[in-house]
Motif scaffolding. Structure first.
Motif, PDB file in Angstrom:
ATOM      1  N   ALA A   1      11.757  39.482   5.204  1.00 45.65           N
ATOM      2  CA  ALA A   1      11.663  40.848   4.671  1.00 45.65           C
ATOM      3  C   ALA A   1      11.744  41.792   5.618  1.00 45.65           C
ATOM      4  N   ALA A   2      10.955  41.682   6.571  1.00 44.51           N
ATOM      5  CA  ALA A   2      11.513  42.611   8.039  1.00 44.51           C
ATOM      6  C   ALA A   2      12.496  43.049   8.470  1.00 44.51           C
ATOM      7  N   GLY A   3      13.249  41.937   8.210  1.00 51.12           N
ATOM      8  CA  GLY A   3      14.557  42.178   8.583  1.00 51.12           C
ATOM      9  C   GLY A   3      14.804  41.384  10.076  1.00 51.12           C
ATOM     10  N   HIS A   4      13.469  40.273  10.362  1.00 50.77           N
ATOM     11  CA  HIS A   4      12.779  39.786  11.677  1.00 50.77           C
ATOM     12  C   HIS A   4      14.055  38.771  12.088  1.00 50.77           C
ATOM     13  N   ILE A   5      13.982  37.734  11.120  1.00 55.45           N
ATOM     14  CA  ILE A   5      14.796  36.887  10.637  1.00 55.45           C
ATOM     15  C   ILE A   5      15.631  36.604   9.904  1.00 55.45           C
ATOM     16  N   ASP A   6      16.696  35.517   9.478  1.00 60.31           N
ATOM     17  CA  ASP A   6      17.874  35.966   8.343  1.00 60.31           C
ATOM     18  C   ASP A   6      18.120  33.978   8.228  1.00 60.31           C
ATOM     19  N   PRO A   7      16.808  33.215   7.755  1.00 60.78           N
ATOM     20  CA  PRO A   7      16.993  31.780   7.432  1.00 60.78           C
ATOM     21  C   PRO A   7      17.742  31.529   5.910  1.00 60.78           C
ATOM     22  N   PRO A   8      18.036  31.217   4.935  1.00 59.53           N
ATOM     23  CA  PRO A   8      18.807  30.892   4.116  1.00 59.53           C
ATOM     24  C   PRO A   8      17.863  30.574   2.930  1.00 59.53           C
ATOM     25  N   ASP A   9      16.621  29.742   3.474  1.00 58.57           N
ATOM     26  CA  ASP A   9      15.523  29.388   2.317  1.00 58.57           C
ATOM     27  C   ASP A   9      14.262  29.499   3.443  1.00 58.57           C
ATOM     28  N   CYS A  10      13.721  29.742   2.999  1.00 62.01           N
ATOM     29  CA  CYS A  10      12.040  30.227   3.752  1.00 62.01           C
ATOM     30  C   CYS A  10      11.321  29.212   3.834  1.00 62.01           C
ATOM     31  N   ARG A  11      11.345  28.323   3.206  1.00 60.92           N
ATOM     32  CA  ARG A  11      10.698  27.582   1.788  1.00 60.92           C
ATOM     33  C   ARG A  11      11.173  26.186   3.259  1.00 60.92           C
ATOM     34  N   MET A  12      12.217  25.947   3.387  1.00 58.90           N
ATOM     35  CA  MET A  12      13.381  24.720   3.916  1.00 58.90           C
ATOM     36  C   MET A  12      13.276  25.529   5.354  1.00 58.90           C
ATOM     37  N   ALA A  13      12.981  26.787   5.503  1.00 57.08           N
ATOM     38  CA  ALA A  13      13.071  26.566   7.205  1.00 57.08           C
ATOM     39  C   ALA A  13      11.673  26.580   7.500  1.00 57.08           C
TER      40      ALA A  13
END
Lengths: 230, 230, 230, 230
Positions: D171-183
């Motif tokens: 949300a803060a724009g620091h990373i961009d994984p498609p799915d945070c749980r998976m990440a």
DNA sequence: AATGAATGAGCTTTCATTCAT
DNA sequence: CATGAATGAAAGCTCATTCAT
């Protein structure tokens, strides 16, 4: 309990009421059970031999379970050892009951040797002694340390005792063997003799007191004939 | 078979092809195999004792299968008995090899007894003799008939032989024991002695010839000291 | 048998008539039985674990006796080892079946990794693979050498293979990981992932092919996202 | 009891005499003993595994009797479950000790992930964690509910926590994984990695802090390389 | 006659569990 | 509540013996 003061063990009774047996008594109980087990084991070893005796049959004859057996002895071997040591204890008691050496100065060697010989052979042909020897010889290869225990407690100790007696008698001038230890061994070998040998092979029934008397009589005669001083 | 004389071995080969050996030869072959088996069994019984020896290990050491073993002996017990009988046969051979009694009239009793005693004890401490004794004693309860065979072939026969010799010597006036059979037993008991007893318990290594000589020497001395006529 | 010359094995048939199976065939029979036993053991180990599986139950399920089991494997441990080695043999077969490295020069790394990952994970979630891992981990303390065999045959071998592939791809300029061995481990760790972890704990049912595809797809994406060269 | 105030400890003594401790205190005492037992059981389970650990040895190490054990836990299985729950409680404590998510908005994701990864892996290779895993996996078939407890308290909870953090960072724009749980799962899979896999198989000694640092460093690099936004 | 696979009873030993004290 | 003796079921393993080939 009015006599509690007179009988200190009465207090133990009180402890029992509290559900706490004193340690000494617990141990005594355990020891009694151990002895009972060893006694049953002895019978089975006698009848079947060490290898053929099974823990199952010992437990069955005991009226308990195999598990209980193993609570008291950690293995069949340990149970066997306990029996051997127990039996050797009896030998030892017998050996230490020899007539006092101070009698050695006395003149009647013939009577002393006869008495000793008859008691020695009389004990040897005891069922428990004969079976013990059979078991020990049978397992001598597998467990030489048991044979050691046996020998020291029984025959070995007896020879030491007799040697001392003969030396006293020699010093008093009643006999003249070249080597008292050897002479002691020879005397006991003569007493053991063929009677015992055949009995240990189960070839003849248990020797009667008369037969024992005769065997020992001839042993004493030869011994004093050879080593005596007239 | 016309060509038998020309090629004797050919006959065997031909017979084999037909699966028909002459009966005598078949038996000889079978007996040889039986002996080979008994010999291997002896080793295993020596090393492990009867109970601990397994038919598997006997078969393995033989290089054959267990099935083959059972073709020759119907049970482990039967194999054991065959071995005992075989071993006793060897004892018997030894006993019959005693010095001729006709020497009895001769003067040198000391030499004869010494020779006999040394051979007797020397044989007793043989590995095969000691193990045989151990096995027989171990199984004496279970199988008393084995003890019988053993005794007659060995010690028993020896006593009979020695008794005859002593009677001749007594008749010749060289010794004067009250009872020659008993005297024979006493002499052999003295020879067996403690050396043998301890060895049979595995307490000492195999006695050396020197130790045997010493033991027998003292036995002869006591015996002649007691029964000899100066 | 007219075609005997054409088919030498026909002669074997003749040997059978004589009651003598050729050694090779006997061995084959024995091997077949061994395999059958290992297969039954595998099932029981799967269901009960090594410690809880009993030789009795294996024998019972086999329809044979415990004795027979011990004719083929000298202990429960030996049977377990035989199973582990057998199972590892299957892993090994799978590992050696990786796509040829010469394909590494080719451009489509994504396809190769995806294929590899799906096959890897697909195999991991096999019932036999998962149970094997469980057994090996459970016994890792008691028997570390089994863990070694397992690792070399399976994961270890796979990593070596993948490393070689990645190095070729790096040389061809398609990817740029700092350390290819480490990258291989990372890729396989990603494939194994949480799906596998939870399945190995029996927490979820066996993953479907779709789930496997998804898991691997995300692994490839992250891997190439991190190490790929656009 | 008038003197209770003068001698507070006397109160306890008096209560003991009457066999009536205040309930709370009794419970506390009981719980303390339960914990002590579980702690001893843990050691034995670690050393021997569940199946091989015996109630006897646990009792012996405890210095008490088996009966006492059964006063606190109705079966070995119950004791094992108590231990698993206790151990999982410790995991839970560890998980709840994760860095606060409010740091998520902060820029230094690399530092946060590195710190998290090192603590995660550092805990995994703890002796108690590795043995716990081994035990749970070993019993996963027999008792799947244990695996559930284990997973939720440990890895499962950690993933939930990390997922929340990653979502904030996204949300803060620091990373961009498609799915945070998976990440999150991928990141922890990378951390666990091969180092842990091999250690859990007992193939390598306990990883050193340096090795852990290296493994996590590479995991962070790949993760941010793939999902990071430059 | 020889083989060796198969058997099943029996062995020693261990262990979780119960129960009287 | 603590104790420890007692139990009985079951484990791994061995072995004499049988039988088909």
């Amino acid at each position: 309990m009015a006599d509690a003061k007179l009988d200190p063990e009465g207090e133990v009774g009180a402890a029992e009421l509290k559900g706490k047996l004193p340690k000494a008594r617990l141990d005594a109980r355990r020891d009694a059970k151990r002895e009972a087990i060893v006694d049953v084991a002895r019978q089975v070893f006698f009848e079947e031999g060490y290898a053929a005796a099974s823990m199952s049959s010992i437990a069955a004859r005991l009226g308990g379970s195999k598990g209980t057996l193993y609570n008291y002895f950690k293995s069949k071997e340990a149970l066997f050892e306990a029996y051997i040591e127990h039996a050797c204890g009896q030998w030892r008691a017998w050996v230490f009951d020899l007539p006092d050496d101070d009698a050695a100065g006395g003149a009647d060697i013939e009577a002393v040797l006869t008495d000793l010989g008859e008691r020695f052979l009389g004990h040897l042909v005891t069922e428990s002694a004969i079976r013990l020897l059979q078991l020990v010889i049978a397992e001598a290869q597998r467990a030489p340390e048991l044979a050691h225990i046996f020998y020291d407690a029984g025959p070995g100790g007896g020879i030491a005792r007799l040697t001392a007696y003969l030396e006293a008698a020699k010093a008093a001038g009643h006999i003249d063997p070249p080597d008292c230890r050897m002479a002691a061994q020879q005397f006991l070998s003569l007493c053991r003799g063929h009677l015992y040998f055949r009995y240990s092979l189960n070839l003849i029934p248990r020797p009667t007191p008369a037969e024992i008397k005769a065997e020992v009589g001839r042993a004493v005669a030869l011994f004093l004939g050879g080593y005596g001083r007239p």
